[in-house]
Motif scaffolding. Structure first.
Motif: not given
Length: 407
Positions: A122-123, A168-182, A211-219
């Motif tokens: 569930x990532x 491809x510009x299609x994403x599946x997120x869990x609510x945890x993504x809002x913590x990273x955006x926050x 640029x801001x979220x995916x780059x930070x989450x990678x790895x």
């Protein structure tokens, strides 16, 4: 939709008809088929278009949110707009939710992405596909762990080759993504406050998913890529709408066979995949296809030939005219024996990973040959040729044109 002009002058790009229905409807139908039938069907039944506004009785909260985002928060960019409406999104308590760019054309493997997400704990999941080395640098590039599919590195439009797996510009997120955006939002707020104190000026609270979220989450073991080998394309330029229409028309054999026209006695000759709106008036001697979409209230006269084109509502093609590789705008008229033709901008057929190029209008000071686009209410006189031209709305031409933009 600046690269989509002059077509986006008349209608927001997500509502432009591709394969007979608004671009956005393909996304909604994919959700109706795979995710939530009732909710998506309510949107389809109650959605009305009034310039750039969206209204719905059953989905007023969602569509009001969309309208507010379009009118007031578009400057926040992708992640910023989503984060602003986090309370509305989370009010239903979803375990996961999709975010899809409106200007992509795809088979939308949503169920497969959900299954992939469950298999990987569930990532967050990005839909990816393979491009050739040169074109990959025009997209977000993903470096993955080939054993686990974890995203190890993400770069948006790199200047040198990074990976042939693209976003491809299609994403599946869990609510945890809002913590990273926050976290990014809070950091940006601090930076904004510091800039205001030092420079005395303000800038928008932009937060970008790529640029801001995916780059930070990678790895970090929190972002994975699901690769698809099904069709996918972006719809950036008007030429790419012709290609996307072809892909969707071909898909209709599986998803909506009732939308494809058939050869019948007393009806026009159909070659390949063709969509014809029921209100269109077409002479039986016309020949249509392959890859043709005919909109509402279109009139097509005797002996007309149409191929690889989109004819928008209210257009008139008079007797024996010919339209090839073109988009004919709303309420436009093409005179008798006139020829409107463009140059296809398809991907390289010899490269299985080639994508359509969102080419610039000019190269070496000359207009790049591409599909011909007639804007709204354009009148083409009889017995002329319009070749590789872009004609802005409300023009009455008096002669033929070649490789020009008619302002």
């Amino acid at each position: 939709g600046t690269r989509f002009r002059p077509l986006s002058f008349e209608v927001p790009k997500p509502l432009f008809p591709v394969a007979g229905v608004p671009m956005l409807q393909h996304h909604i139908e994919a959700c109706a088929k795979d995710i939530d039938v009732d909710f998506a069907n309510h949107i389809l039944q109650d959605l009305f278009v009034f310039h750039d506004c969206l209204f719905a009785n059953e989905c007023q909260v969602i569509l009001t949110t969309c309208l507010l985002y379009l009118q007031e928060y578009s400057a926040l960019s992708t992640a910023g707009g989503v984060y602003h409406f986090r309370d509305q999104i989370l009010s239903g308590g979803p375990e996961a939710f999709f975010i899809m760019n409106a200007d992509v054309c795809s088979e939308f493997p949503l169920l497969e992405m959900l299954e992939f997400q469950k298999e990987h704990g569930n990532t967050h999941v990005i839909l990816g596909t393979t491009a050739n080395r040169k074109q990959s640098m025009n997209y977000g590039c993903i470096v993955e762990n080939q054993d686990t599919n974890e995203v190890l590195h993400y770069v948006e439009k790199p200047s040198t080759f990074v990976s042939d797996i693209i976003n491809c510009g299609i994403y599946l997120f869990t609510p945890e993504i809002f913590q990273h955006i926050g976290l990014v939002f809070q950091k940006n707020q601090q930076d904004l406050l510091l800039e205001e104190q030092m420079n005395g000026w303000q800038r928008a609270e932009v937060i970008r998913l790529e640029q801001d979220i995916f780059t930070a989450l990678a790895g970090r073991g929190k972002l994975y890529v699901y690769k698809t080998d099904r069709f996918w394309s972006q719809i950036k330029s008007a030429g790419s709408a012709i290609y996307a229409s072809r892909l969707y028309l071909n898909q209709y054999h599986k998803t909506h066979p009732e939308r494809l026209a058939n050869n019948e006695e007393g009806r026009p000759t159909i070659r390949g995949n063709v969509y014809i709106h029921p209100t269109a008036n077409i002479d039986p001697t016309a020949v249509l296809g392959p890859n043709v979409s005919i909109g509402t209230g279109v009139t097509i006269g005797a002996g007309v030939r149409v191929r690889e084109s989109i004819i928008l509502h209210g257009a008139t093609l008079q007797d024996h005219s010919c339209v090839l590789n073109s988009i004919v705008g709303w309420d436009s008229t093409i005179g008798k024996w006139a020829r409107v033709e463009g140059t296809p901008s398809d991907p390289n057929p010899n490269d299985p990973y080639a994508k359509i190029d969102s080419e610039t209008l000019f190269r070496d000071g000359k207009l790049t040959p591409s599909i011909t686009i007639l804007g709204c209410n354009v009148n083409i006189p009889s017995e002329v040729i319009i070749l590789n031209a872009i004609v802005l709305p409300h023009k009455d031409l008096n002669r033929g044109f070649k490789n020009q933009i008619i302002l």
